[in-house]
Every structure is written in C-alpha cells, then in structure tokens.
Motif scaffolding. Structure first.
Motif, short mmCIF file in Angstrom:
data_model
loop_
_atom_site.label_atom_id
_atom_site.label_comp_id
_atom_site.label_asym_id
_atom_site.label_seq_id
_atom_site.Cartn_x
_atom_site.Cartn_y
_atom_site.Cartn_z
N LYS A 1 -58.22 63.39 -71.19
CA LYS A 1 -57.82 61.80 -70.83
C LYS A 1 -58.38 61.81 -69.45
O LYS A 1 -58.76 60.63 -68.96
N SER A 2 -58.48 62.92 -68.65
CA SER A 2 -59.13 62.82 -67.43
C SER A 2 -59.65 64.06 -67.25
O SER A 2 -59.24 65.32 -67.60
N ILE A 3 -60.69 64.37 -66.47
CA ILE A 3 -61.46 65.52 -66.37
C ILE A 3 -60.95 66.30 -64.89
O ILE A 3 -61.31 67.32 -64.77
N CYS A 4 -60.07 65.46 -64.32
CA CYS A 4 -59.35 66.04 -62.99
C CYS A 4 -59.91 66.67 -62.07
O CYS A 4 -59.84 68.13 -62.03
N ARG A 5 -61.00 66.23 -61.47
CA ARG A 5 -61.97 66.92 -60.38
C ARG A 5 -61.08 66.91 -59.09
O ARG A 5 -61.00 65.87 -58.36
N LEU A 6 -60.40 68.05 -59.04
CA LEU A 6 -59.45 68.15 -57.70
C LEU A 6 -60.30 68.49 -56.58
O LEU A 6 -61.58 69.01 -56.76
N ALA A 7 -59.96 68.55 -55.33
CA ALA A 7 -60.66 68.74 -53.98
C ALA A 7 -59.61 69.38 -52.91
O ALA A 7 -58.37 68.63 -52.89
N TRP A 8 -60.10 70.36 -52.10
CA TRP A 8 -59.39 70.59 -51.11
C TRP A 8 -59.87 69.67 -49.78
O TRP A 8 -60.87 69.29 -49.68
N GLN A 9 -58.90 69.74 -48.96
CA GLN A 9 -59.34 69.10 -47.75
C GLN A 9 -60.22 69.57 -46.83
O GLN A 9 -60.16 70.98 -46.65
N ASN B 1 -59.44 59.89 -62.50
CA ASN B 1 -60.42 60.79 -63.10
C ASN B 1 -60.87 61.94 -62.01
O ASN B 1 -61.19 63.18 -62.66
N ILE B 2 -61.06 61.66 -60.92
CA ILE B 2 -61.75 62.38 -59.94
C ILE B 2 -61.28 61.67 -58.40
O ILE B 2 -61.08 60.73 -58.10
N VAL B 3 -61.15 63.06 -57.54
CA VAL B 3 -60.92 62.86 -56.13
C VAL B 3 -61.89 63.50 -55.38
O VAL B 3 -62.42 64.41 -55.80
N THR B 4 -62.36 62.92 -54.18
CA THR B 4 -63.11 63.52 -52.91
C THR B 4 -62.52 63.08 -51.77
O THR B 4 -62.31 61.95 -51.31
N TRP B 5 -62.86 63.97 -50.77
CA TRP B 5 -62.46 63.79 -49.32
C TRP B 5 -63.86 63.37 -48.41
O TRP B 5 -64.73 63.72 -48.76
N SER B 6 -63.25 62.84 -47.56
CA SER B 6 -64.43 62.20 -46.49
C SER B 6 -64.71 63.64 -45.78
O SER B 6 -63.99 64.61 -45.47
N PRO B 7 -66.05 63.76 -45.15
CA PRO B 7 -66.18 64.86 -44.23
C PRO B 7 -65.27 65.34 -43.19
O PRO B 7 -65.15 66.41 -42.68
N CYS B 8 -64.77 64.03 -42.75
CA CYS B 8 -63.78 64.37 -41.46
C CYS B 8 -62.23 64.70 -41.88
O CYS B 8 -61.35 65.27 -41.24
N GLY B 9 -62.11 64.60 -43.25
CA GLY B 9 -60.89 65.08 -43.91
C GLY B 9 -59.77 63.92 -43.55
O GLY B 9 -58.39 64.17 -43.74
N GLN B 10 -59.99 62.79 -43.26
CA GLN B 10 -58.98 61.86 -42.81
C GLN B 10 -58.79 60.76 -44.14
O GLN B 10 -57.75 60.20 -44.25
N TYR B 11 -59.80 60.68 -45.02
CA TYR B 11 -59.89 59.67 -46.10
C TYR B 11 -59.85 60.38 -47.44
O TYR B 11 -60.81 61.43 -47.58
#
Length: 1134
Positions: free
Chosen positions: A187-195, A234-244
């Motif tokens: 249902k989701s590819i669940c693209r997780l991400a570290w800060q 489906n997917i998440v991604t962080w901003s380079p500054c880690g705030q968004y």
C-alpha cells in the motif's frame, strides 16, 4: 514563503520513478522503468542527458560524482557522473534490489532486495560487505543514520527495523505497516528518513501521519498529521537544515511541516492525483523535486529560503495578498488591521484559515491577547534585526533546548502572528493550452515536423550547421520536393495542393510575417509576403481551396485569397488554439473560457467560405475527455471535421445528428504500453481508415529515421460489443455516420459516385435484416418493428415474408401496416413533383406517335386491375367501406397508379388496387385456382396472399425481355427523368441473388422496353429465334465469364460473338428448337402448375394461363429458390 508548483513534465515511461539532486544542486537525476537515468539541468530542460543502465531502474543515489542504481538484473551498479561511464557492480542479489541509498559522506551504500536481505557495501572496495538478515518479506526502503551508527529499514512483513551497523544486529523493530507479499502489492513504499546532521529523529510514514522516533531511546516523540491528508503517505524527506519535513501521499498530496512547531506550512496537490513515489530536497532547501508513479517529474520552488528562515514581513505580506484574492472586503479590513504593527489585540482570522495548533498554542494565544510586553517585542515588530535574532535562536534551540527555554517559547508563538496560508481545496483553474499547428511537433526540437498532412510533409532543421525547411509531397509524380532557407525563422507552416504557407513571430526589428509560395499559380510570380500590424503575432495558419487564413494574438482571424488579396477579417471569441481548412470549410478552435481541475474549456466554429458564406458551428463547446487537451484538428479526406485529444479519443462531426460530435476511435486501445501514443496524420471515411504514426514512449515521432504510418480501424463505443447484437448495431450506425458526407456533397452540388451510396445502403439493409432475424429468434417482436422502421420498402417486404414464414402473424400484420405507411409517405413526396413530371411527359411525347410508354396511364391501370382481380373480390364491399375510414390509406391508393408508373415495389399482399382498403392478412382469397370455399371459411396465413400474387407477378415479369429495368433499395437523385422512372424497378433473372442495373440514356430505350412490361403485349411477341433461345440458356455462363458486363447490349454483343463461333449444324439445331419449343415449353409449364379443379376456373384466368406459354423453363423455380434462401437465412446458426 508559499511554494510555487511548476507544471509537471514527462520523464520516464509509466511505473515507479526515483529522483535525487547532485551534490551542488545543479542537476536533477531521475530513473524509471524504461531503464534510463536522465540528468536534467532544470525542469524545462528539453534535451536531458540519458544513461541506459538496464531494462528497468528501481532506485538511484548520487554522491561524490558516483551514480549508483538498482536495476532489474538483480545488481547494484556504479556509473561515473555526469559522464555516465560504467564503473562496476557493487553487489548482487537473487532478486531485484528495491532501494539504494548513500551514507552521509558517500563512502558506503545500503541496498535492500526482494530476497529479504539488506546489504551495506563500501563504494571503494566492494568486497567489504555486511549483510543484515531478519526481515521476512521484501525490503521496501532504507535510510542511513547521519552518524553512521544505525541503519533503518522497512519491509513488506509490516515491520520497521533499526540495525546496528557495526555488529549487524537489530536494535528495535516496530510493527507499523500493513503486511503484503511483494513491493508491487504494498500500500505504501514507506520511504523513511533520518533527520540530517544530528540524526536525532527518525521519520516513518505510517498510514495518514508521520511518526517520529527519538534516537537511541526509540520512543515515539510525536506524530505529524494534517486534516487534508486523505490517503496513505508514501514517502518522507527532510530539509537540509533539519527543520522541515515533507511527505508525499499515494493520491498526490505533498505536505510540509515545521517539525519544531508541528505546524503544516505547505500543501500542494498533484495536478492529476498520481502517487508521489520520489521526493528530493535541494541542497539549499529552496526547491523540492518529486516524481509520480506514471513517470512524470515535477518541481516545487520557494519552499523555504536557504537557511530555513522565513522572514515574517514577507510572509505577512504574501498572506495579505492571498486574503485579498480569496475573501471579500470585510475580511480584507480585518487582515489589514491585524497586519498593522500598532495593533495589540487578538487577530480575527478569516474563515478560510486552517489551524493545527495544539493546546499549548492556545495558552500562548491567551498570553498574546493580554498584551504581554516580552511577546510583543518579538512578535509585532517588523524590523529585520529582531527577526534574524529570533531565527538564530531557533537554530540554537535545536542544540540547546534546556538552556534557552525562553527563546524556544517565543519561537512557538511565532506561527500565531504569521498565520498559515489558507488552503483552498476546491476546483483549481487549468492553465490554458498554448496555440499549436495541427500535425506539427514541439517548437523546442532542433529537427521537427512543421506539418504532416495528406498532401505532404514539411520539416524544419534548426541547428548550428543549418536553418532550413524541406518540403516533401506524397505524390511525387505531380509535385517535386522543395528546399527553402529559413532566415526569418518560420515557426508554423501548412501545405495544400496549391501552396505552401509559412509564418514567423515578430522580433524587435521585424514584424510577424505571412509568407505564401503559390506553386499552383499560372503566372511567374509565385510567392507573396504580408506583414502583420505592430504587436500582433501570427499563432496558427491554414490553407483551403483558393484561400488562406491566419489567426493572430490580437484575437483576429484574417482571410486572404491564395493570390495574396486581403479578404474578410473577424474577431475570435477567445485565444485561438488551432484551426484547419478543407475546400471551402474553415474549422477554428479557441478558448471560450477557463477550465477547472485539468479540463480545457474550448469552443469551435465551422464556417463555409464559398459563394454563400455561412456559419455551421456557432462557437459551441468542444467535447474533450476529462483532464485532457487538444492534440490534432483537421478534416477527413471527404471533408468532415475531426479532432483528437491527448487521451487518444478521435471524434468526428455527425452531420446526420444535428452537427454533434461522436467518438469514432480510441487509439489508446491499440497501444501496447501506457506511455505509447499514436500521432494522427489523416482520416479517411471511405475506406474507413485512421492514418497515424505509432510513437513508443512519447507523444510525437522523431524526424529521423522516417516514421512509418500505421492504419487503425474505427469503432464506435457501443455497449455489449462482445455480443452479436452489439457488433451489428455498431456496424450499422458506423456505416450510416461514415456515409453522411455523401448527403453533404449532394446538398452542396459536389460530384460523387452513386455506386458508393448504393453499396452503403445495401450493407446497412443487410445488417438491419440480420438484426431483425436475431430479434425474431429472441421473440422481441416490438424490437423487430423498430428495426423495420429503419428499413427501406424492399427490406420491409422481405421482413414481412420472414415474419410470416416464421409463423409470427401479429408481427407480419404490424409490418404490413408499416409498409403501407412507408408507401403512403413515398406517395406524398411524389405529389410535390407531379407538375414537373407532367411537363416532362409532354416534352417526352412531343413529335412522337401514341405508342405505349412507361408513362402511359392505361398500362398502369390494366396492371392494377389485374392485381385487384388476383386478390379476389368476395369482400369488396367490406373493404370499400373501410377506405373512407382511413384518409392516409385512401390518399395512397388514390395515387397508386402514378406510384406504379414510378416503380414503387409494393407488397401485393399488403397494398392492392384502389378497390381495396386496409388488407386483412388472415382472409382466404377467392381464387378459382384454389378449391371452392365460402367467404366465412377459416382464415389462412398472410403468406397465402403473398404467394399467389408473387407467383403471378413472377410469371408476368418473366414474359418480358431481358432489358427490363431493376429495382434499387434506395437511389440517389438521378440526372434525368428517364433514369428516375426506371430506377425503382427490379429485374428477376434466373431467380438468383444477383440483379443487374441497366442505365437508360434516352427516351427511346425506355419506350421500346415498355411493351414487355404489359401482359397484353406478350401475345403479340414475335416467335423467338435460335439465337434468343441460345442466349437464354447461356446467359449465366456469359455473365460468369465476364462479370464486368452490366449493360444488356454488351451481353448481346458478347453472345453474338460466341454464337457465330458455333458450327452451322448447331445453329440450325437451335433454330429448329426455337420453332418447336413453344409447345413443349408450354406443356412443361402446365405440368408444373398446381393441379386445380377445372370446374372452378374462370374464363379470365384461363386466358391468363395461355399468355404464359412462352415462359422459359428456368424461370419457374423462383418460389423454390427464394424459399430455400429465406429459410437458410432464417435458421442459420451463427
């Protein structure tokens, strides 16, 4: 600052598509299911560099000029960037690798596969590998801890795990996802991400929210969600500054949160609602690139400034503009008061605002309402220094939360003063489609087609070496190829049998120009150029027969003669989209308004520019498929307007249904892949052909190699196409629609072949008869009558016979009444032409003796009287009284004589002489050839009447010579009155299925053939010669050997040549046979007749029997062959 969404563009074929930025952010890198990695300098890059890495590419990652891809051959490959040179294989799996990522410094990659394994490989030394085992299903995604201590993975087994990289053990596992057996079913590819940087938080998309887990403690710190998220993330991604944090859902919604405040700052909806499967934040933080599951690439700009700061003054100003756009004046005043620095009170937010604030924020809002001076100093003052200090404190609070609680509190209050941008979830306006020249490829290509139509091809080459135009004609026997220089940079072109038309846009020095090369001119000056007025550019052009047209940016359409004379000019109701010309017709498509939710709002005008100028379509809406746009506009080769939309639906103007648009073909049904398309170049109605070029993975073909043209068939989208009924209905109405152009040509005095229309009518009647038979088998008698209403008179007669012999007497009676109504309608149309026909008769008889002709009234009267006697007179008094009750039937019977003269072939059992009214199909006829019966005896089948009259008419017609005219089902308007008189008769030769058409060219032929039609003339016929006897028996052989013979005179000539070849003995034998053949033929004929009691025969019937003595033997089996044919047709098992 609110994000700006740029229009999406085609990137790869349909399927999972991944995206990333290079280290500097100067390039966007994508990979897709077509096996290519494309390097885009920008979203508008029309010529991206392409690197083929395999059959399919599932994931890509880029770091330190190393491009790593997971491809379909179960390997993880490395290529140099941007050169694209293969640099080896890092690792292999037993199945496809689904995801590959770099660590922070680019020294290691992690890859997860469908064989449940996760591997960490050193980029410089691929022998240094670590394998992580523990998942029970294919791995979905991976993410490296920025400090290289942990590795997070998500799997189809429903778990999210965190691994210790050093010892390859599992630190924690959360059962968060829905279980499935493969990636394609997930249902989701669940693209997780570290800060980034600190790695403090791990973001995991779960259902409609993002869960954030704290490092090392692995506790769920909080969730980020939004009321507008309706589908799984489906997917998440962080901003380079880690705030968004940005997240994409399976229905195309991209949501951006401020992690510190937990507020949603941006919501962007995919223009077509496709699943977001790739998200990449630009290294500077100002842009987000995203891809969808259909291979498209998109870009969000101005997401936040490079350092992650949001100047309050700029945001506030932008918010005020948004309010002004979305709300009325009262709301504006509230927003203006709130944005005033001198106001210290709780702001009154408009209704359109969306608040995601928690309880702590509400408490802070209460403190703000009390006018606390510390908060006001940070919140309501707009000078840049205070804002910068605040934002710097925000950055420091990420590292020193416990030491700077006061600054953190002020940060939490900041979103209350700079409220969110209102989120409008209603219909969104669709950007208007740009004007285009039909049959051309996009302008940005260096080698492109300027036009491809039924006349020829115009190519444009615009590169560093040459800027030229090549013109190529399909018919090289008439036209020769032309090479033109393109110094003026022509962008649009059209081609006809008379001229080449070119146009260019204006520049700072030159005006927009219209250039015509009239190669069909008979003088030496074969070209002319016209300059447009200042600030007016030509956008679309077209050519017709003797005219040219140009639509300009000033909403004007300018007409010119083909020689360069300026003609009419008129205003368009909206910006032009495209147009086409054919003969005297001009078809213009323009924007009639603004569309919403991806739909274009287009209108169409159709004008005729002949001597009598008129408008056929008055700007009505042009029906397009939902969320599509126009890609081709033109005419069929026969002159019917057509157009094609981006979904591959071809629509044609249905002139027979009030100039409505009917879909006639769906080219997508013929495409093998979702990204394949057909590029239409021409449409033909006879034969029914859609000529187009197949384009694999694109919407238009390249100029080289020369594309091949394919031919597609037309299919109307009728229901139940898998059944025989649905197929025949579609064939019938398609035949009707695709021959409407013949009526249009006839109305406008164009020439066309009558045989084409006759063949179409014959095909349509055959389909109706088949549908009639099918409905009879299904016992749908009401449906049978509906079908019969569409038939011609002859087809209705055949339907009556079929119904009678199928023992459906009620249906036969209904059809008989329908036949009478149809005949009455035909008779009414003839009344209007009586005066013209009477004048024609007088001219025809002028200067000639009173020889009986087919216009003679006594002949018609005698025929009617004979037929009246055949049907019996026992119930004449009853039938006469019924005539006065039915005015329509009485009118028909009163005109029946003239109708017989004009050859209306009416069923004898349904319509008789003027002595009868409505026919009783169940009445037994009082014929002396039948056994004696009273009038009150039992009624018989309607077929009884039909059989008797049918036999008599057969015998009478068989006595006529071979030159008798034929019956046509429906005949177009003939060129002469003689042809009109003869076109309604049908010849019955050898009772075969085939009939012959005899064209009468002068009154002499018609008058000479007429005596054969009258029964009285059979007595005075001369004795047959030997040649006539031989011709009668050998006619079928002559026709089979020479099928092209259609005229009786040609058949006789051919027969005479063959007869002369015979020996003298054979010719003498035929002559003797002709002298003695009459008696023997007569005897045989009498033997074949039904045995009848001579006591019941009348003298009148005996006299008629003697008239048929000369009937040839081969004409007798008419009833038998007809019955066999009908029964075989009726009970044919299909």
């Amino acid at each position: 600052m609110p994000a700006t969404q740029k229009p999406m563009r085609y990137g790869h074929t349909e399927g999972h598509t991944d995206v990333c930025f290079d280290d500097s952010g100067s390039c966007i890198v994508t990979c897709g299911s077509d096996g290519d990695v494309r390097i885009w300098e920008d979203l508008d890059d029309d010529d991206p560099k392409s690197i083929n890495v395999g059959e399919k590419a599932y994931s890509c990652a880029l770091k330190n000029r190393k491009l790593v891809t997971a491809v379909s051959n179960n390997t993880v490959q490395v290529h140099t960037f941007p050169e694209g040179v293969p640099d080896g294989i890092l690792t292999r799996f037993t199945t496809n690798a689904n995801h590959v990522v770099f660590n922070k410094d680019g020294t290691k990659i992690a890859a997860g596969s469908g064989d449940f394994l996760v591997k960490v490989v050193d980029v410089t030394d691929c022998s240094q590998q670590k394998t992580f085992r523990g998942h029970d299903a294919p791995v979905l995604s991976l993410s490296f801890d920025p400090k290289d201590s942990f590795l997070a993975s998500a799997s189809c087994d429903g778990s999210v795990r965190v691994w210790h990289i050093s010892d390859q053990t599992c630190a924690i596992s959360w059962p968060l996802l829905q279980k499935c057996n493969d990636v394609i079913n997930a249902k989701s590819i669940c693209r997780l991400a570290w800060q980034p940087k600190s790695g403090k938080l791990l973001a995991v998309p779960v259902e409609k929210s993002v869960k954030l887990y704290k490092r090392e403690t692995w506790s769920n710190q909080f969730d980020l969600s939004d009321n507008f998220i309706s589908q799984t993330l489906n997917i998440v991604t962080w901003s380079p500054c880690g705030q968004y944090l940005a997240a994409g859902s399976i229905n195309g919604l991209i949501t951006i949160w401020n992690v510190e405040t937990k507020d949603c700052t941006e919501r962007v909806k995919h223009e077509k609602g496709y699943a977001i499967c790739g998200l990449a934040w630009h290294p500077t933080g100002s842009r987000i690139a995203y891809t969808d599951a259909e291979g498209n690439l998109g870009l969000l700009e101005n997401v936040c400034n490079p350092s992650g700061k949001i100047p309050s003054s700029k945001v506030s100003n932008r918010m005020e503009e948004d309010y002004n756009d979305l709300f009325d004046g009262d709301d504006r005043s509230n927003a203006g008061d709130f944005l005033n620095d001198n106001v210290v009170k709780t702001p009154s937010f408009p209704k359109g605002f969306v608040h995601d604030d928690d309880d702590d924020d509400d408490d802070d809002a209460a403190m703000l309402a009390s006018g606390h001076p510390r908060h006001r100093s940070h919140v309501l003052e707009d000078d840049d220094n205070s804002v910068d200090v605040t934002m710097l404190k925000t950055g420091s609070s990420l590292r020193k939360e416990e030491e700077e609680d006061d600054q953190a509190d002020s940060i939490h209050n900041l979103p209350l003063v700079t409220p969110q941008r209102p989120f409008y979830d209603g219909p969104m306006p669709t950007p208007r489609q740009k004007p285009f020249q039909s049959g051309s490829t996009p302008l940005h290509l260096t080698h492109r087609f300027m036009v491809w139509n039924s006349i020829g091809i115009i190519r444009c080459y615009n590169d560093e070496q040459d800027n030229a135009i090549d013109v190529e004609f399909h018919d090289t026997s008439i036209y020769h190829a032309t090479h033109l220089s393109n110094t003026l940079n022509y962008t649009v072109a059209d081609l006809s049998r008379e001229a080449i038309l070119l146009a260019c846009e204006s520049t700072d020095e030159l005006a927009s120009k219209l250039h015509c090369l009239h190669f069909g001119s008979w003088d030496s000056s074969k070209e002319w150029i016209v300059d447009m007025p200042q600030n007016e550019d030509i956008e679309v052009i077209c050519l017709g027969q003797g005219w040219a047209a140009a639509a300009t940016s000033a909403l004007l359409l300018r007409l010119f003669s083909i020689g360069g004379v300026q003609k009419e000019i008129f205003s368009l109701p909206g910006p032009v989209v495209s147009m086409a010309g054919h003969g005297e017709q001009l078809f213009v498509v323009y924007h009639r308004g603004t569309g919403f939710d991806g739909d274009q709002c287009l209108g169409a005008q159709l004008l005729e520019l002949g001597e009598k100028k008129k408008q056929i379509l008055h700007g009505g809406p042009l029906p397009l498929t939902r969320k599509s746009y126009l890609v081709w506009v033109g005419f069929s080769a026969e002159g019917t307007p057509c157009f094609v939309d981006s979904e591959g639906i071809v629509r044609m103007l249905n002139r027979g249904l009030g100039n409505t648009w009917t879909p006639v073909c769906n080219t997508r049904e013929h495409c093998k892949g979702k990204s394949d398309h057909y590029w239409v170049v021409g449409i033909h109605e006879n034969p029914q052909q859609l000529r187009c070029i197949p384009c694999k993975g694109s919407r238009f073909p390249p100029t080289l190699p020369r594309p091949a043209v394919a031919v597609l068939s037309f299919t109307l989208p009728y229901c139940q196409m898998a059944t025989e009924k649905g197929q025949m209905e579609e064939q019938y109405w398609r035949s009707v629609m695709f021959h409407n152009h013949l009526d249009y040509l006839a109305e406008n005095d164009y020439e066309y072949e009558e045989s084409t229309k006759n063949q179409a009518i014959k095909q349509q009647q055959e389909l109706l008869i088949k549908m009639f038979a099918l409905s009879c088998k299904l016992e749908r008698e009401f449906r049978c009558v509906e079908l019969a209403d569409l038939m011609t008179q002859n087809a209705v007669n055949l339907a009556i016979k079929y119904a009678s012999r199928s023992r459906r007497l009620i249906l036969a009676q209904r059809l008989s009444e329908l036949a009478v109504e149809k005949a009455a309608g035909l008779a009414a149309t003839q009344v209007e032409e009586e005066e013209v026909e009477e004048d024609f008769r007088k001219k025809l008889n002028a200067g000639y003796s009173n020889i009986a002709t087919e216009w003679s009234q006594p002949m018609c009267r005698n025929q009617v009287e004979e037929e009246a006697e055949d049907t019996g007179e026992a119930d004449d008094v009853e039938e006469k009284s019924e005539i006065h009750k039915h005015g329509k039937i009485h009118l028909f019977l009163r005109q029946f004589k003239d109708e017989k003269c004009h050859g209306f072939f009416l069923l004898k059992g349904a319509v008789t002489s003027s002595n009868q009214g409505r026919v009783n199909p169940f009445k037994v006829s009082a014929s002396s050839k039948e056994p004696a019966a009273s009038v009150n005896s039992a009624r018989s089948n309607i077929l009884d009447n039909m059989n008797k009259s049918y036999k008599k008419s057969t015998l009478n017609r068989a006595a006529s010579n071979e030159n008798s005219p034929v019956i046509k089902p429906l005949v177009p308007k003939p060129k002469s009155k003689q042809a009109s008189a003869a076109s309604y008769f049908q010849k019955r030769a050898s009772q075969a299925d085939k009939t012959e058409e005899v064209k009468e060219e002068n009154p002499k032929n018609s008058s000479s053939e007429t005596p054969a039609l009258c029964p009285e003339n059979t007595e005075n016929q001369r004795q047959k010669t030997g040649f006539q006897m031989w011709l009668e028996e050998n006619r079928s052989n002559i026709l089979s050997d020479n099928p092209d013979l259609s005229d009786e005179a040609d058949i006789i000539k051919k027969g005479m040549l063959q007869f002369r070849v015979l020996s003298s003995e054979e010719r003498k034998a035929w002559a003797i046979k002709a002298k003695g053949g009459t008696a023997s033929d007569g005897a045989d004929t009498k033997k074949r007749k039904r045995v009848v009691d001579e006591s019941h025969e009348t003298e009148d019937q005996k006299e008629k029997a003697t008239k048929n003595l000369n009937l040839p033997k081969k004409h007798k089996p008419l009833d038998l062959s007809t019955n066999q044919k009908l029964s075989a047709f009726a009970f044919k098992q299909e």
